[in-house]
Design an enzyme around this catalytic site. Structure first.
Site: not given
Ligand code: BMA
Length: 913
Positions: A568, A472
């Site tokens: 994600e 990130e």
């Molecule tokens: C993103 C991930 C983690 C975090 C998740 C939930 O930022 O890469 O850093 O735990 O979201 O917030």
């Protein structure tokens, strides 16, 4: 003798020959026979140490700390350990065989983290990187003739070291957010970034010798690492080999290289060649390559395509005058992996580039999750059982990819071996996450050693699919999360765009590399390693998507975005109450806002968000406030696990149906990856995890196993609940002929099927998603009753009636708008212990029959403390009787199991106390 037989017998002879060859000798300094001790700085705490291990393990073994490090407020109460400085010491005798070797090295695969190593009073290093191996020549100061050698590894508190580094030269952010209850300045030191606290985990930085430690003796030459690049040629594979050597002297200039390639069943080939030892950057290496005929090996494929994962043992041996000097064994697979980034519209890059993984020439939809360390304490995260459980759980749920997330650790060799075997592709981040990092020479030197060592250790694995610079940070730096200066951007580009990227391309020219995760991909590279415009693009590279509003209806697929690859996304839920009961006193659970419950939530506004997301779809307005009452805590937890599954599931299914979708005006679509946050958990706390820290599957993991199945149904309700577009999705390599889509209509009040509609799909294309039914629900399905009391199940079947997918539940309203005036009467009819089938991983098998008098939404079976998993769970029951299996991880008897087993549904959680 036929040619193949000659090969075979030569291969066996060769292996025999090798096994008797005298190469380097190892003396393990971490074996049971070597006694280690530990003590703190002022010597007030001491005891026996286990190596490999760490201080938390040792203090627990000695009874100085309790077995439950996180009991109540243990994460902060035990922090004194992290703030003290710990020294580990041993005495050992060197075996005479090792002493006879011309060169002796002291090697450790990992120290956590800032350590001074001394042997017989001679300082070997000031080590300060959790992620690197250390090799020191020690022959000159080892004692022989059975005299004891004293080895001491003195650690400095990582927290204190990081604070001092920050004082010298501050790099931001200085601390993790306050509600993490964490420690500051983790970015100043090369250690597990999450070990100073994260939004899903506690801070408890450990110290210790967390990996193997040994003496290595050799004469002449030893092999440190070997890389194998497998490249596709016309009718063959070219295997390029590079071996990194250590030479005792400069006498050896040329060696004979023998390579032996074999599957478990047969020998494939040998290759022999005299090669010169050359030096690159003062490092002696040899390189060689050979060709493997296409037909003599089978292709390695990702999980879930009805294909296999054949692997081949490869031995490299170096010899001189027929005497074996050194050898090393690895295992490789034959496949190509590419990351395809080409304009989606020819000659018009304004509509973006594709972003997908191609394996063996086929576009692969990446399905899976993000792997956080199995334990927040590094020495505990290396437990092979932990990795095996999480990786098997992923493979059993149909995942083909996991991202080893950049705030954790590079996992063990065993972990990657298992991913090779299970067909789980690995998106490997380098261990940098959500921070700026120093770029002074000392720090860069550490980073270089770490990156080089990691690539050399892992590169040969068939599972390694993508290297990524960090977690990130492209977006964070671009959006100036902590520092808006131009210098911060320059430093970021220096570290990730140049130092790390250059090194990875040099060390591994074959595996794709992306600068960050997420990234705008090639666009970012062309922009000079930071996007010129905004990061988090939907039409370039991958992205992370979090819905952080409070009132979204997670059942409505229109709320989810469209991107090329979502690496994600996800939602929090609360942990099982049974976990919390083991970790605290009842009083802490008697108030929704208790200090204990609040301290476990590390995301700002997290609990409020879970509450809101759950209430929007599952809580009846009139009883909403009751869920905040402690007596209903277990009901709230259950609903939170449902809403987490619904949100993550609906979003994932949207990703899957977009693989063939393309919006020509915005450039959106062609989605080829869906990896939710996060696979696993490190403690009992509200989190995004789908498998709890004890290995138990939450409802999310059960749901994802249907959602990520090779063939799936995905329903788009973006035009409202009364309009549906049904997609049939296939990740199989072959087309399916004459598939039937069966849609059943039910009323919540009765098990009777109101309507059935069957649609024949002549050809379901391979690797595709296509609409197979679309329109207004009432007209399509000829429904007369009110939609508010109706729901659908959808299933794909082969033409012989065999199910291709489980029935998918599709509600036509949020469940809190259904009037469940009579609660379904769920019963466990019988439990029978069956003979365990072929899989030795599970030890006992139970068949359970349940019954209901009405459709029951989100039926949840629970075996409490009995470890294992059900064949399915969290489903909607529409049959009067139904059978499920439970696979127990430990030998379990029938009465024990019966006693533990319970069943409930969503409807039980809306009956308030
Ligand atoms: C993103 C991930 C983690 C975090 C998740 C939930 O930022 O890469 O850093 O735990 O979201 O917030």
């Amino acid at each position: 003798m036929e040619r193949r037989d000659i090969f075979l017998s030569f291969g066996l002879f060769f292996l025999l020959f090798l096994s008797f060859g005298q190469t380097s000798l190892i003396q393990d300094l971490g074996s049971e026979a070597v006694k280690w001790t530990f003590e703190n700085k002022n010597k007030s705490v001491s005891g026996k140490a286990t190596v490999p291990g760490g201080i938390f393990n040792d203090l627990q073994n000695e009874g100085i700390l309790s077995g439950q490090l996180f009991y109540r407020f243990g994460d902060t109460e035990n922090r004194w350990v992290s703030k003290d400085h710990w020294t580990f010491r041993t005495e050992f005798k060197v075996s005479s065989e090792i002493f006879d070797k011309n060169k002796i090295n002291f090697i450790t695969d990992g120290l956590n983290t800032v350590a001074t190593v001394t042997l017989n009073g001679v300082k070997l290093c000031g080590c300060k990187n959790l992620f690197t191996r250390f090799v020191f020549p020690v022959k000159n100061f080892l004692k022989k003739d059975g005299s004891p050698n004293i080895l001491e590894v003195a650690f400095e508190s990582t927290i204190k070291y990081a604070a001092n580094k920050f004082e010298e030269n501050p790099v931001y952010p200085s601390c993790v957010p306050e509600y993490f209850n964490g420690e500051c300045h983790v970015n100043m030191v090369r250690t597990m970034q999450a070990s100073f606290g994260w939004d899903w985990g506690p801070a408890l930085p450990s110290q210790g010798i967390w990996k193997n430690v040994r003496l290595e003796g050799y004469d002449g030459i030893t092999i440190r690492d070997v890389k194998y690049y497998v490249e596709r040629e016309q009718n063959s594979w070219k295997v390029n080999v590079i071996a990194f050597l250590e030479l005792e002297d400069n006498q050896t200039k040329e060696v004979d290289v023998y390579i032996n390639l074999a599957s478990n069943e047969r020998n494939v080939l040998q290759h022999t060649e005299p090669v010169k030892i050359i030096e690159i950057n003062k490092e002696p290496i040899i390189s060689s390559s050979f060709s493997v005929p296409e037909e003599s090996v089978e292709l390695w494929w990702p999980n879930g395509m009805n294909k296999s994962q054949p692997l081949y043992n490869i031995i490299i041996a170096l010899s001189k005058n027929d005497k074996i000097l050194a050898s090393k064994t690895n295992r490789i697979g034959f496949r190509t992996i590419k990351l395809i980034q080409v304009p989606v519209v020819k000659r018009d890059s304004s509509k973006g580039l594709t972003f997908h993984i191609e394996v063996n020439g086929y576009p692969i939809f990446a399905k899976g999750s993000n792997y956080v360390p199995g334990n927040i304490i590094p020495e505990k995260s290396t437990d092979p059982k932990l990795a095996e459980h999480l990786l098997r759980s992923s493979a059993e749920a149909g995942y083909n990819m996991l991202r080893v997330w950049g705030g954790g650790v590079y996992e063990t060799d065993y972990f990657y071996d298992l991913c090779d075997e299970l067909g789980i592709m690995i998106w490997q981040d380098f261990m940098f996450a959500n921070s700026l990092y120093p770029v002074d020479d000392d720090f860069l030197g550490e980073v270089q050693r770490e990156v080089r060592g990691t690539v050399r250790r892992l590169q040969h694995h068939a599972c390694i699919a993508i290297w990524a610079g960090n977690n990130e940070m492209e977006g964070a730096v671009q959006d100036s999360w902590w520092d808006s200066s131009e210098q911060a951007k320059k430093n970021y580009i220096k570290l990730f765009g140049h130092v790390i990227r250059d090194l990875v391309l040099e060390e591994d020219p074959v595996t794709p590399f992306v600068v960050s995760s997420p990234t705008n991909g090639l666009k970012t590279v062309n922009d000079g390693y930071l996007p010129q415009e905004s990061a988090w693009s939907e039409i370039f590279g991958d992205t992370h998507v979090y819905k952080y509003g409070y009132s979204e209806d997670l059942m409505e697929s229109g709320i989810y975005g469209i991107a090329r690859f979502v690496s994600e996304y996800g939602y929090q839920s609360f942990p099982f109450l049974s976990n919390w009961r083991k970790e605290t006193i009842e009083e802490d659970l008697s108030d929704f806002n208790s200090k204990f419950i609040s301290r476990r939530q590390h995301q700002a506004g997290g609990t409020q968000r879970v509450f809101a997301q759950t209430s929007t779809i599952l809580m009846h307005k009139s009883s909403e406030s009751k869920y905040r009452e402690a007596k209903n805590l277990d009901k709230f937890i259950f609903l939170s696990q449902i809403s987490q599954s619904v949100g993550t599931g609906v979003e994932a299914l949207k990703h899957r149906r977009l693989r063939n979708f393309f919006n020509a005006s915005s450039g959106q679509g062609l989605t080829m990856g869906s990896m939710y946050w996060q696979l696993n958990d490190v403690w009992a706390a509200p989190s995004w995890g789908g498998i709890d820290h004890e290995g138990k599957w939450k409802m999310l993991h059960y749901h994802m196993s249907k959602i990520f199945a090779p063939v799936a149904i995905s329903v788009d309700n973006e035009k409202g609940f009364n309009h549906i577009s049904v997609y049939a999705v296939s990740d199989l390599l072959e087309d399916l002929q004459n598939v039937e889509l069966e849609v059943k209509v039910y009323n919540w009040g009765s098990l009777e099927i109101v309507k059935i509609k069957k649609i024949n799909i002549e050809i379901m294309g391979n690797l595709s998603a296509a609409v197979v039914l679309e329109g207004d629900v009432k007209n399509l399905l000829h429904i007369d009753s009110k939609l508010e009391s109706t729901f659908l199940t959808l299933q794909l079947k082969e033409n012989d009636g065999k199910a291709l997918t489980g029935p998918y539940f599709h509600p036509l309203q949020t469940l809190n708008s259904v009037n469940f005036s009579i609660i379904p009467d769920l019963k466990i009819l019988q439990v029978v212990k069956k003979n365990m089938a072929s899989d030795p991983y599970y030890k006992s098998l139970f068949e359970i029959e349940i019954s209901t008098n009405k459709p029951a939404p989100y039926v949840w079976l629970d075996a409490r403390e009995i470890k294992g998993r059900f064949s399915e769970n969290g489903f909607v029951l529409t049959d009067a009787t139904y059978k499920i299996e439970f696979l127990a991880l430990e030998e379990t008897n029938e009465s024990e199991f019966k006693k533990a087993l319970t069943v409930q549904s969503y409807c039980d959680a809306i009956t308030m106390l």
